[in-house]
Design an enzyme around this catalytic site. Structure first.
Site, PDB file in Angstrom:
ATOM      1  CG  HIS A 288      43.788  33.247  41.226  1.00 54.71           C
ATOM      2  ND1 HIS A 288      44.864  34.334  41.382  1.00 54.71           N
ATOM      3  CD2 HIS A 288      42.693  34.449  40.746  1.00 54.71           C
ATOM      4  CE1 HIS A 288      44.310  35.347  41.377  1.00 54.71           C
ATOM      5  NE2 HIS A 288      42.691  34.954  40.425  1.00 54.71           N
ATOM      6  CB  CYS A 304      39.961  35.332  38.795  1.00 52.95           C
ATOM      7  SG  CYS A 304      39.857  34.759  38.204  1.00 52.95           S
TER       8      CYS A 304
END
Length: 329
Positions: A288, A304
């Protein structure tokens, strides 16, 4: 005491003025910059490094934020470029690397851009630090035109200001100097889809590979965190979401977040996962963007795989459902 305080304030203002003056860059000198043995050695903005960063960005060996400084992300980008070009891999900008970089594009690295009404109309937002407070906003928008323009051209705000001293960055019709990252856009598109993604934890980079195994893009990345460590092994892309919401799960137990129930933060470039989310076949884990591009590639992440907003947007156009993603130590 009053005299001492006034003198101290005077010295502070003088120091600020000297710093501001030293941080100005002449666009023509950047476009015409040539490598020398002393390039990249100082602490001030370096025309050669600005040029190298733009050339690397256009060649899809992303240096992250274009800032005119010799940091770890630039060195990692140079290493990836060196490996792809078959030269000694050491992350140093030398004459051989410089010559090969210049071969990638002959277009000027800086160009003129006229600020539009769309750039300055907003709405903009003051982004609070705490996630719980961010959840109260209708949109996690840019903080202002400066941030919007800097991100649009992959630049650090300080570099944008140094290239445009005295120019209002919040006024439509203003002609400003920006990084020419859009040059050779068609050539970039021709590289097509990624056959595989590699997330290299030790190097803080993400690599996109073509069908023949060659590297077609490299991006600096913040990978995992203590609260949410990165997985290992092979996984796949499940979906791509542009302009995503962010849902906080109290199981993450992020530092500074007291909420015991799930809550949602609205979309926007300053959303905790930035402007794009690439969902992986690891539950609640993805690739992301970020509201803090200058921290990408550093030991900072809320879990992440975090890229700059512009890098993850480009990557999103190269992957599809089922694209393999391998995490390497």
């Amino acid at each position: 005491m009053k005299t001492v305080a006034s003198a101290a304030l005077g010295l502070l203002l003088l120091s600020s003025s000297v710093l501001a003056a030293s941080q100005k860059l002449e666009p023509d000198k950047v476009n015409a910059a040539e490598w020398s043995a002393g390039s990249g050695k100082g602490k001030e903005l370096d025309p050669v490094l600005v040029k190298a960063q733009v050339l690397l960005d256009r060649a899809r060996f992303s240096p992250g934020v274009i800032d005119g400084h010799n940091g770890e992300n630039l060195q990692n980008a140079i290493k990836a470029f060196e490996k792809a070009r078959g030269v000694k891999v050491d992350g140093a900008l030398d004459q051989e690397v410089w010559s090969k970089l210049k071969e990638t594009s002959a277009e000027p690295v800086l160009t003129e851009y006229t600020i539009t009404e769309e750039d300055v109309k907003g709405p903009f937002a003051e982004i609070p630090d705490k996630l719980e407070d961010q959840a109260k906003l209708d949109r996690l928008a840019y903080s202002g035109p400066e941030e919007l323009l800097a991100e649009k051209f992959h630049m650090d705000v300080d570099l944008l200001k140094a290239l445009n001293p005295g120019k209002p960055l919040d006024k439509a019709g203003t002609a400003i100097t920006v990084a020419n990252v859009a040059a050779s856009a068609e050539a970039r598109k021709d590289r097509g889809k990624a056959a595989k993604i590699e997330v290299v934890k030790s190097e803080h980079v993400l690599r996109a590979l073509g069908k023949d195994g060659t590297i077609i893009a490299v991006y600096p990345a913040s990978i995992g965190s203590e609260e949410k460590p990165a997985p290992s092994g092979s996984h796949t892309v499940r979906a791509v979401a542009r302009n995503p919401n962010y849902t906080y799960n109290p199981d993450y137990a992020f530092k500074g977040v007291r909420a015991k129930e799930k809550f949602e933060i609205k979309p926007g470039p300053n959303n905790p996962v930035g402007s794009t989310w690439i969902d992986l076949s690891v539950e609640s884990f993805g690739i992301h963007g970020t509201p803090e591009p200058e921290k990408v590639g550093k030991a900072y992440s809320q879990g992440c795989v975090r890229l700059t907003n512009w890098d993850v947007a480009e990557l999103a156009g190269m992957v599809e459902k089922g694209t393999p993603v391998e995490f390497l130590d």
